[in-house]
Scaffold this active site. Structure first.
Site, PDB file in Angstrom:
ATOM      1  N   ARG A 161       1.070 -39.007  24.537  1.00  0.00           N
ATOM      2  CA  ARG A 161       0.925 -37.554  24.412  1.00  0.00           C
ATOM      3  C   ARG A 161      -0.020 -37.220  23.262  1.00  0.00           C
ATOM      4  NH1 ARG A 161       5.912 -33.267  23.833  1.00  0.00           N
ATOM      5  NH2 ARG A 161       6.390 -34.501  21.954  1.00  0.00           N
ATOM      6  N   ASP A 442      12.332 -32.767  16.226  1.00  0.00           N
ATOM      7  CA  ASP A 442      10.879 -32.760  16.042  1.00  0.00           C
ATOM      8  C   ASP A 442      10.420 -31.334  15.819  1.00  0.00           C
ATOM      9  OD1 ASP A 442      10.786 -31.541  18.535  1.00  0.00           O
ATOM     10  OD2 ASP A 442       9.796 -33.215  19.549  1.00  0.00           O
TER      11      ASP A 442
END
Length: 540
Positions: A161, A442
């Site tokens: 990603r 996150d």
């Protein structure tokens, strides 16, 4: 050195020597010079769209692409090698130990993350590229602290990603302008590894974050075609799964798949960022105020509608409909508490597989067994593309339904403040993925906490006790809770905590919340890395 290309940091010199080679930088420069103007125009289009929504324009499916949605005959590319069965995917940052442990986890794939679970220090970004390069070539084994870390014979399939279109990479400039973080992460990984991956029977596979419009998917598709031609690979070798994690994107899902149809491997429910976007994009809508974060579950109306429409859309076009993250981590030394948390994971994965998802995300290797057992029991084939969900009828009003059972509590406010301060401090210190209250958090969680606090102050919301949530009330709690942040995340440095405190206090008093805290705080990382980001402004 390539003409017009400058590297503004000397950190991670060993990784730079391997990754930032002259030919790789020439490729980055070609990507930048070909696509940067389009990227900038699309970012301007985001701002223009937000102004329309602020003025009362409705969120809806694009009228100009109704023919794409209506045409039943088109489908996306078949699954690429290694992506036929994705029932459990583990995610995490790209540090060397994490890469080995994730690839050895027993999950089907590993999403190596340069985005929300990585703090984009230059060392993290460039060393992460080196770690992935070495893992692909089976050269990543190492010893430390008396322990050996070695890849197993058949590790997970690797997916990467890159950062979103909105983020710059200020440590590398082309023609005196920062390169796109997206193109930096994608470009270096692709250039160094695409042919090697194909030689090993797989391909360069990606997750694409934070898109808001199908034209942003078109830009990615153009980048893919350009890149494959540049190094002499056949078109269609790349595969990309798009995270549907913004409110605008949910109205563009068919079109996003259509734009990427020769490279698509599906869509994913980026649940936490989606809640963040639901609040942020409806910032001018008083009716969209949400209760405590814990009350905004996957079964509330707007989230359930989003999930059902995503599954239907993907299976109509014969690609994977991936479920969301289980952020839980095991609780040591408390079997009863651990059993309760693991049961929540099991029920969440059961909901996903019964809804028709083709796979799910986990954040910790020890959760793999639970998720795998649920999907193995209820998904007997490699996927559920045959579950067409023709029963689903989702309209714009369903995707926008703000009715969420729950209240705003003092504990909810306090939790948001503590989480925001702890994560933001850690991120500034170079850590983008931290354990808080037995969850692996996150940037998405930090973003939800930030915009919820802003929203509650903006609209003078009340606690369940009746007390109004004012900026003064939140600031008082910030000052009260800040000294305890080190108790929930001991690695926090005092200077970084002060930055986080000042930032959050500034955010709750703004007319509108900042788009991304990662954009706001990037200058701190750039300066620490030796780059002076003159083209960026801090939000403080």
């Amino acid at each position: 050195m390539v003409s017009g290309v400058q590297i503004h940091s000397k950190l991670a010199e060993q990784a730079q020597a391997v990754i930032l080679t002259e030919d790789a930088l020439a490729f980055l420069a070609a990507l930048h010079r070909t696509f940067e103007s389009t990227r900038q125009s699309l970012l301007i289009a985001r701002e223009e769209a937000q102004r329309r929504w602020d003025s009362g324009a409705p969120f809806d499916f694009p009228t100009e692409t109704a023919h794409i949605r209506a045409e039943a005959s088109w489908q996306c590319a078949p699954p690429a090698p290694g992506l036929e069965d994705r029932r459990v995917e583990i995610t995490g940052p790209t540090d060397r130990k994490m890469v080995i442990n994730a690839l050895n986890s027993g999950a089907k794939t590993f999403m190596a993350d340069f985005e929300d679970s990585s703090s984009p220090t230059f060392s993290n970004m460039v060393s992460g590229q080196l770690n992935l390069r070495d893992a692909i070539r089976r050269e990543i084994d190492f010893d430390t602290g008396g322990k050996s870390y070695k890849l197993i014979e058949k590790p997970c399939v690797l997916i990467v990603r890159p950062r979103g279109w909105h983020l710059d990479e200020p440590r590398v400039t082309v023609d005196n302008a920062p390169v796109s973080g997206s193109l930096f992460d994608f470009g270096l990984y692709f250039y160094h590894n695409a042919k090697e991956l194909v030689k090993r029977g797989f391909g360069p596979y990606f997750y694409l974050p934070k898109m808001e419009h199908y034209l942003e998917a078109r830009l990615w598709n153009d980048v893919f075609n350009f890149s494959q031609s540049y190094i002499g690979l056949a078109h269609g070798i790349i595969r990309a799964t798009v995270l549907i994690e913004t409110l605008p994107a949910v109205f563009n899902m068919e079109e996003i798949l259509f734009e990427l149809r020769t490279h698509s491997s599906g869509l994913n429910c980026g649940r936490w960022d989606y809640i963040f976007s639901f609040i942020k994009k409806r910032r001018a809508d008083r009716s969209a105020v949400l209760p405590d974060r814990k009350d905004v579950t996957m079964t509330v109306p707007f989230m359930d509608s989003y999930v059902r429409l995503l599954i239907q859309t993907c299976h109509r076009r014969k690609v994977a409909a991936m479920g969301g993250m289980a952020a839980q981590i095991p609780i040591k030394n408390d079997p009863a508490a651990n059993d309760a948390v693991m049961e929540k994971v099991r029920l969440d994965k059961l909901r996903e597989v019964l809804a028709g998802h083709d796979g799910t995300w986990i954040a910790h290797p020890l959760i793999n067994k639970i998720a795998l057992a649920v999907f193995n029991e209820h998904m007997l084939g490699p996927n559920q593309y045959h579950v067409r969900r023709e029963d689903v009828k989702v309209a714009a009003v369903d995707l926008l339904n703000p009715r969420v059972p729950g209240t705003i509590t003092d504990e909810g406010v306090r939790s948001n403040i503590s989480t925001s301060l702890a994560y933001t401090s850690a991120w500034i210190g170079g850590n983008g993925c931290i354990p808080l209250n037995y969850l692996m958090e996150d940037a998405a969680t930090a973003e939800i906490t930030r915009v919820q606090l802003w929203q509650w102050v903006k609209y003078n919301s009340r606690l369940e006790s009746g007390q109004y949530i004012t900026a003064e009330y939140v600031e008082k709690l910030i000052d009260e809770l800040a000294p305890d942040v080190k108790k929930i995340y001991p690695g926090v440095k005092e200077d970084n905590l002060k930055i986080a405190v000042d930032y959050l206090k500034g955010q709750i008093k703004k007319e509108w919340p900042s788009e991304f805290l990662t954009s706001d705080l990037m200058p701190y990382l750039a300066i620490a890395d030796g780059a002076e980001p003159k083209w960026q402004k801090s939000a403080l």
